[in-house]
Each structure stands twice: as structure tokens, then as C-alpha cells.
Design an enzyme around this catalytic site. Structure first.
Site, short mmCIF file in Angstrom:
data_model
loop_
_atom_site.label_atom_id
_atom_site.label_comp_id
_atom_site.label_asym_id
_atom_site.label_seq_id
_atom_site.Cartn_x
_atom_site.Cartn_y
_atom_site.Cartn_z
N ARG A 1 0.82 -1.20 0.00
CA ARG A 1 0.00 0.00 0.00
C ARG A 1 0.87 1.27 0.00
O ARG A 1 1.77 1.40 -0.82
CB ARG A 1 -1.00 -0.04 1.18
N ASP B 1 -2.28 11.94 9.57
CA ASP B 1 -3.61 11.78 8.99
C ASP B 1 -4.32 13.11 9.14
O ASP B 1 -4.12 13.80 10.14
CB ASP B 1 -4.38 10.68 9.74
N TYR C 1 -8.14 6.14 17.27
CA TYR C 1 -7.23 6.28 16.12
C TYR C 1 -6.89 7.75 15.89
O TYR C 1 -5.72 8.11 15.72
CB TYR C 1 -7.87 5.69 14.87
#
Length: 250
Positions: free
Chosen positions: A20, A145, A158
Site C-alpha cells: 500500500r 492523517d 485512532y
């Protein structure tokens, strides 16, 4: 110091580098001359296949090292890396786990697992690698992120773990300067989650609707951002969003 054109002769460790986004990062760094240490945990076959492919292009340019970043002694892991590569110039903290969590006051195990892999392991590796990186004014690139800034519903633990890594990036940029640069890339919708975290087609469509460019990005988009930060000699302490304009949405 890194060349402004390539990473020839430089050694880069990419955690979670076999598949990935990690694989795309490995390929991008290798393309400009770096020798790559591909870390993997369970994806032994993919890691060895990737290393074999890269070594066929350029002999002795890729190695694999296995470690469970949540359980293993990371000082021994990094010692193995440094011995195999004979030094280190770039650390890419890419390995990450992603799964939903519930609002359960007893749900400490899931919270701790996310924090260990997504935040504490990068911190440990960064500190352990700092001396080797400083020898050649090296760099650290963390993969955070956009949900470190905008939390994702049902993924609270998360989001917290990535927020910790985001702040860690800024803190270490101060602490390790001027010898080591520390930056991060914040992906948006790049590769859809797999397995238990997979999304329905409706959920995917709703996410894309909030992206200014109206499409998902690619692993190569993240890899190119990592490559830029690896080479950018006067850049430290930044979080570079690669999200197609997702953070612009209210």
C-alpha cells in the site's frame, strides 16, 4: 547532506514498507537512488518480493527487517537495521493500524494498541535513530492523517493516536534541530480501508463529496510528498496535507 536532486548512497528505513502506501514510498525513494530497509511485521512474502524486485534493478539496494512494533525490543530492531545498512539517513514512520473503537471506559486495550503502534513506536524509533541521522543531517518523515485535526466519528482512539504523532512531529523538529529535520505528511482519502474497517460504497461517495477535487488520491501522491520532505533542506516542523482539499470542507 542530501543532494537536491537525488538520494544516491543514502539509507532509508520505511516502516510498514511492503504494501500500500509504504510500498509506494519505498519505490519512490529507491527510484532516486536510496538504499531501502523495508520493515514488515506479517507481510513477509510481500516484503521479500519487493526487495528482490528492487535488487534486480540495482544490486544490494534493498533489505528486509521484521519486527512487531507493538511488542519487540525496538533498540534491537534498530541495531539490526543500522548493521545491515551501515548507517541511516532517513526514517519514514509509516507503519500504522486503523480500526473503529467504541465509547467504552473499559476499552483500554484497543486505545493502548493504537497509541503504541501509531504514536509511541515512531517516537522510540526517532529517538533511537537520532544519533545516526544526525551524522549526515538526516531526516524523519512521519505519516499522520488529516483526522489528527478533524476527528473521525467512531475512530476516536485512532484520531487521538495520529494527533499525538502530529504533535510529536512538531516537538521533535524543535528538539532534534539543527542536526535532524522532522516533518510529516497527512493523507486524506488515499486508499480505502480494508477488512473490518472497510467502507460501504455510500460511505465512500459521502467522503468524496467533501473533497474539493472530488476524487480519492493515490499512494503515489503520498510517496511524492515524502520524497519532497526527504530532499527539502530548509523545511522542518511542517505537516503537509495531501488530501485533495478535504480540510477545506466545513
Amino acid at each position: 547532506m542530501f543532494s537536491e536532486q537525488n538520494l544516491k548512497g543514502r539509507k532509508a528505513l520505511v516502516t510498514g514498507g511492503s504494501q500500500r502506501i509504504g510500498e509506494a514510498i519505498v519505490r519512490a525513494l529507491h527510484r532516486v537512488g536510496a538504499t531501502i530497509i523495508i520493515h514488515y511485521h506479517q507481510s513477509q512474502s510481500a516484503a521479500q518480493s519487493l526487495a528482490a524486485e528492487l535488487n534486480a534493478e540495482r544490486a544490494d539496494s534493498a533489505f528486509t527487517v521484521s519486527a512487531d512494533l507493538g511488542q519487540d525490543d525496538l533498540s534491537l530492531f534498530l541495531k539490526t537495521v543500522l548493521e545491515k545498512a551501515d548507517g541511516l539517513d532517513l526514517l519514514v514512520n509509516n507503519a500504522s493500524i486503523f480500526f473503529p473503537t467504541h465509547l467504552d471506559p473499559k476499552g483500554q486495550e484497543a486505545w493502548q494498541k493504537l497509541m503504541q503502534i501509531n504514536a509511541f513506536a515512531p517516537y522510540q524509533l526517532s529517538l533511537l535513530a537520532a544519533e545516526a541521522l544526525a551524522k549526515n543531517q538526516g531526516a524523519i518523515v512521519n505519516i499522520v492523517d488529516i483526522h489528527a485535526e478533524k476527528p473521525l466519528k467512531h475512530y476516536g482512539a485512532y484520531s487521538q493516536s495520529k494527533a499525538a504523532l502530529r504533535q510529536q512531529t512538531l516537538s521533535l523538529a524543535l528538539e532534534l534541530a539543527p542536526a535532524v529535520r522532522v516533518n510529516a505528511v497527512a493523507p486524506g482519502a488515499i486508499l480505502w480501508p480494508q477488512n473490518k474497517a472497510s467502507l460501504s460504497e455510500d460511505s465512500k461517495a459521502q467522503i468524496l463529496e467533501h473533497i474539493a477535487l472530488k476524487r480519492a488520491g493515490t499512494a503515489e501522491d503520498i510517496a511524492e510528498a515524502v520524497l519532497y520532505l526527504a530532499l527539502a533542506q530548509y523545511v522542518t516542523g511542517i505537516i503537509l496535507p495531501v488530501d485533495g482539499g478535504r480540510l477545506l470542507a466545513k
